[in-house]
Scaffold this active site. Structure first.
Site, short mmCIF file in Angstrom:
data_model
loop_
_atom_site.label_atom_id
_atom_site.label_comp_id
_atom_site.label_asym_id
_atom_site.label_seq_id
_atom_site.Cartn_x
_atom_site.Cartn_y
_atom_site.Cartn_z
N GLU A 313 0.86 -1.21 0.00
CA GLU A 313 0.00 0.00 0.00
C GLU A 313 0.88 1.24 0.00
O GLU A 313 0.73 2.13 0.83
CB GLU A 313 -0.91 -0.01 1.23
CG GLU A 313 -1.66 -1.32 1.43
CD GLU A 313 -2.62 -1.33 2.62
OE1 GLU A 313 -2.21 -0.88 3.71
OE2 GLU A 313 -3.76 -1.76 2.46
N CYS A 409 -10.35 0.13 7.56
CA CYS A 409 -9.82 1.40 8.07
C CYS A 409 -10.49 2.59 7.41
O CYS A 409 -10.71 3.62 8.04
CB CYS A 409 -8.32 1.47 7.84
SG CYS A 409 -7.80 1.06 6.18
#
Lengths: 650, 650
Positions: A313, A409
């Protein structure tokens, strides 16, 4: 000792009120259901259940990721912001219920983490690299501070202080303390918030310790890995921790290039800017400027997204901005807003607000469906839905928003950002009120030696007409109003005070007008919203020969729903005029852009894959919609960047 | 019983002799060193060492992949082809040494596999999904057949027959036999070769059994996985075998779309075409045609490469042909040649030879460096070297050829293909000699009731002048000569017999001229080699608005070495004239293509990433080199497909 925030800002804005209402009325209640595992068809959260088990109220196992607690904390922070805006009995009841549960799960020494309490009670602080204990603590603290600001009630704040005090006793350079830092930055910026609300300098010192310690040699994560016996929390991962991924490859002041996991990076940069300001640390401020410049000038998508690869990421390297394999995580753009807003507090420069606005109006708003119940984790700039399913290199890209995520998240992060949007509009100094975002709102400031109320009305993104009414408590207060000159207005920005054109000083991206203000003075700030056809610099290989449309803060895209497929067969006619048209019935009411282009002809092909070049194109009327609302009409192709082609010669 | 091949074909060709000489004099000796782990800086092979350990000649461990034996087998097959061409004492000595070693490693029951002999003696045939036992056997058989054809010596062939007989006793539908098939197809095509040389029909039946059994329900791999306790040979892989990856998702006759691991796929399709021909199985032939059409019309790169993703080294789906993340494995293009040549034996259609030639002249030749000692495993059509290093999604792409690979299937595969190139030039029936490739050579055929010698001279890829001298053993033999009309000549192909223009029948991509041939008849076949600017159909998203150059069989590319970087900033001028120019000093002597284009101007950019579109371009003289020789001048950018742009209006 603690202070409720002194300036209250209320948003009253057609565009944002819609989203904030969605957050209050749909997103937060929906997420409460999700946190309680009551959303049919969505991946389970386990979050509330974990706290019940940790608190001893239920038998059971820990579920979800090691950082699952943060989903609840971020939701709670979002609820706090909603309660600051207006009372809501349900939200408050759920929040109180959650807070009681959190407090019950806290250990007597102050420690609080459901994973380690339930699953690895002996494992505390043995794997900071992977296990997010301080990251979870940070989100708890952010929630505790916000809830205290919202309600004045200290229960959760006290939980936070007990935990922070315990962390302070545990970590540090002193003999007998653990000299480490977290694998996922977050505690650093949270401790600054806790310091501001409690005025306890120990928290600021602790935040600074975490930043100062990070990236020193020998590397803490490598040493910790050896101590653990070279194992990871993540099954099957036997690799030595990669310090770049955690931004621990160099001391933070020596970092020049945004690297590694993008969310970790921007959360850390935000904390660096906070600590630089609070401690007047010039070298830290300088590192922030360098990292900001690298990130926004060389590694940021036109949508304000960051993070070019799903592997880790992460950031990759300068000008590597692939559109179709982008990671462009929602949380990373939220972190970019955190970083930008702190840079603005450090020094008002329009470029910080420009990038903040870009991320906000495009990636962040776009990550949420118009129903408030579906989310993008990854925000690509080009989508071929079949490839998302059938080319494994694009499997991280989803062509439609998802109801929830195992690692969820992003959705609560959007909720807390939109809920606290009022905090990103203005900053003020002793003598100046800066307006960074044009969002209808009422705010009051201590400036020019007294209190001043400012009422902003704005009509973005539909038009660029902004108006302020200034009301100093005592008339004749002298101070400056600094209005951002956004990059998208093409320097076509006119200022009128009480109906008369006024010259202004241009300073660092702001139009500054200083005067003695009388009650009811009106300021008109008229920003042009031309349709911009943007090109990327040639270093950005992915966008060679292409252009993207922007109007006001909104970046546009071309969807299959409007233009047919393949979208890659479309090109924009060079020199075409793009006409904005407000369509009240489309996607909740949006300004679409219409212009001329071409479509590569498909009908004269047999089944051969290649043939001599003919460039058979047909004129095509193209329609672009704001990127923020793409993917709300079923599965289809989408592209932000289209080729630009000259008209074929007759 | 066994027959040495009846038609001998000798290649005498400027272009190919260079490569074949490289194979003989450099590649095979170099690979012998590599197989013996004597190449400094290269990844170790372990192959010879494994045989020494399996034969009991050395103490030690097994090294390398479970299929490491095949590196030696493929090398040995390459040596056999070299020996067919001409004697070579060193190669023959090494080969005999290797054969002695292989024979010593064979178990008394005929089984032969160093991995299972050394490491898992109890594990035979327990994991066909992962462990490549039959795949290794197939490569052994291919080597044994070739070495027998080269030398007439039976030692290795006998090893093969003993092993094949043991396999035949082990596998089948009969009670008590294991009803399975290999995870990696190869045994199927090898058994057909063994059948042809031994005339033992059991081998053909066994090959057919493996094809017939594959993809039946319930799935063998799934059952085997359950029997093994749901474990894989590959550490950390706990996934249920994916039948599509192994082309075992459907019975082979029902497969319509090329799927899964590309090399497995084409090896299987080749065997299907073999068995279809040997057993006159119309449904199998029909499946071959369907799979061929899908693969070459929807999933093949312009370079003759296949396999769009490195995840599983696999096909993805129709028209998904990304240039920069391509897998495009060398071995897959070699397998495409295998499949094509077998389809040509089934039915002479120019499209099979077109694709075969495309793969051969571009991906396969291009996979080897001009020094014969460096190889590409992955053959991308667009390279940004920094991205290969720093964007993990492109880490499988190497910007320069490597000295060897841990999994080194490709280099010896190239050697055996180039060594046996003579076998791909012609096919013949009772009444027709087909010329598929234009490669200088001398060949003789049984045709028109007698033996005929054909001498071909050719000058490809430099020019399209081909000439044949026909010498029938007895004058006046009547038969047809069928000359392929390659797609790249734009139907500009002239035929002259003994100096006079002759009309020909166009049949399935061949120019057919039938007559009674006299000794010394000459046929001139003059093929135009225009520079072709190719476009891809609009479904291929990756090539939208772009074009590629081809001249003769060679696809071209643009390298940083000639054109500067970024290569993506270049565009081809629409309507530009491309001039071929032979440069004897460049890359061993190549025809370069020179033409006009543009370069996006970089010099007037400040450090902003995006700005209003200006399309600042400068005229640029562009130079393209054959794709086959890219990457021989250090690390740099490369692209096959470039944008096409109209001249800016004055």
């Amino acid at each position: 000792m603690a202070q409720v925030r002194s300036s209250k800002i209320t948003i009253q804005d057609d565009y944002w009120t819609t989203y904030r209402k969605l957050v209050r009325e749909t997103v937060l209640p929906y997420q409460w259901e999700a946190l309680n595992d009551r959303v049919p068809g969505a991946e389970p959260s386990y979050a509330i259940n974990n706290f019940n088990v940790a608190a001893g109220l239920k038998e059971g196992e820990f579920g979800g990721f090691v950082f699952q607690d943060t989903d609840l904390y971020k939701w709670l922070e979002g609820v706090a912001y909603a309660l600051i805006e207006a009372p809501d009995a349900s939200l408050e009841r759920w929040a109180e219920e959650a807070i009681d549960l959190i407090a019950l799960a806290q250990r007597p020494d102050g420690y609080l983490n459901t994973y380690f309490t339930v699953k690895e009670p002996e494992g505390r602080w043995t794997n900071l690299t992977d296990c997010h204990e301080l990251y979870c603590a940070g989100h708890l603290i952010e929630a505790g501070v916000a809830y205290y600001e919202a309600t004045g009630r200290r229960k959760l704040l006290d939980v936070c202080c007990r935990f922070a005090d315990y962390i302070d006793r545990t970590f540090g350079v002193e003999e007998g303390k653990l000299r480490g830092y977290d694998g996922h930055q977050e505690i650093e910026l949270a401790l600054v918030k806790l310091y501001r609300v409690t005025e306890n300098e120990a928290y600021l010192r602790l935040s600074r310790y975490f930043l100062d310690e990070r990236g020193r040699s020998p590397n803490f994560f490598a040493e910790e890995w050896e101590r653990r016996g070279r194992v990871s929390h993540w099954p099957g991962n036997h690799a030595r921790p990669n310090p770049e991924y955690h931004q621990a490859h160099l001391p933070v002041r020596e970092q020049r290039v945004a690297t590694g996991h993008a969310v970790r990076a921007v959360y850390m940069y935000a904390a660096m800017a906070d600590v630089a300001r609070e401690t007047e640390d010039a070298s830290l401020a300088s590192a922030c400027r360098t990292l900001w410049a690298n990130m926004t000038r060389k590694q940021m998508y036109v949508t304000g997204a960051i993070g070019s690869t799903h592997h880790g990421e992460a950031f990759t390297f300068d000008y590597d901005l692939p559109n179709d394999t982008a990671y462009a995580e929602t949380c990373a753009s939220i972190g970019l807003v955190f970083f930008a807003s702190r840079m603005l507090r450090l020094e008002a420069r329009g470029e910080y607000a420009d990038a903040m606005e870009r991320a906000l109006y495009n990636t962040i708003v776009g990550s949420m469906a118009l129903d408030g119940k579906h989310y993008f984790y990854v925000n690509p700039l080009e989508v071929w839905p079949e490839a998302c399913e059938r080319n494994p290199g694009k499997r991280h890209v989803k062509p439609v928003r998802q109801p929830w995520f195992g690692c969820s998240c992003c959705p609560p992060n959007v909720a807390r950002l939109l809920g606290s949007l009022d905090r990103y509009i203005y900053t003020s100094t002793e003598d100046t009120v800066y307006v960074h975002l044009f969002i209808g709102s009422e705010a009051s400031f201590e400036v020019g030696g007294g209190r001043v109320t400012l009422r902003q009305t704005a009509s973005l993104p539909r038009s660029g007409d902004v108006r302020f009414v200034v009301s100093p408590e005592a008339p004749g207060r002298r101070f400056a109003l600094a209005l951002r000159v956004p990059s998208w207005c093409g320097r076509d920005a006119a200022l009128r005070v009480n109906g008369s054109a006024v010259a202004y000083e241009a300073r660092d991206g702001y139009a500054v007008v200083e005067r003695a203000w009388q009650d009811g003075d009106t300021v008109e700030w008229t920003l042009a919203t031309p349709v911009l056809l943007l090109e990327a610099r040639p270093d950005v290989r992915a966008n060679a020969g292409k252009a993207a449309l922007q109007r006001g803060p909104l970046v546009y895209c071309f969807e299959e729903a409007d233009n047919g497929a393949p979208v890659s067969a479309l090109s924009i006619r060079e020199g075409a005029v793009w006409t904005p048209r407000y369509d009240p019935d489309l996607l909740g009411g949006v300004v679409v852009l219409e212009g001329d282009g071409f479509r590569d002809a498909a009908e004269d092909w047999d089944d051969e894959p290649y043939r001599p070049f003919r460039r058979a194109v047909r004129p095509a009327a193209l329609r672009a919609v704001p990127y923020a609302v793409w993917g709300n009409r079923g599965v289809g192709e989408m592209a932000v960047w289209l080729r630009v082609a000259a008209s074929p010669r007759a």
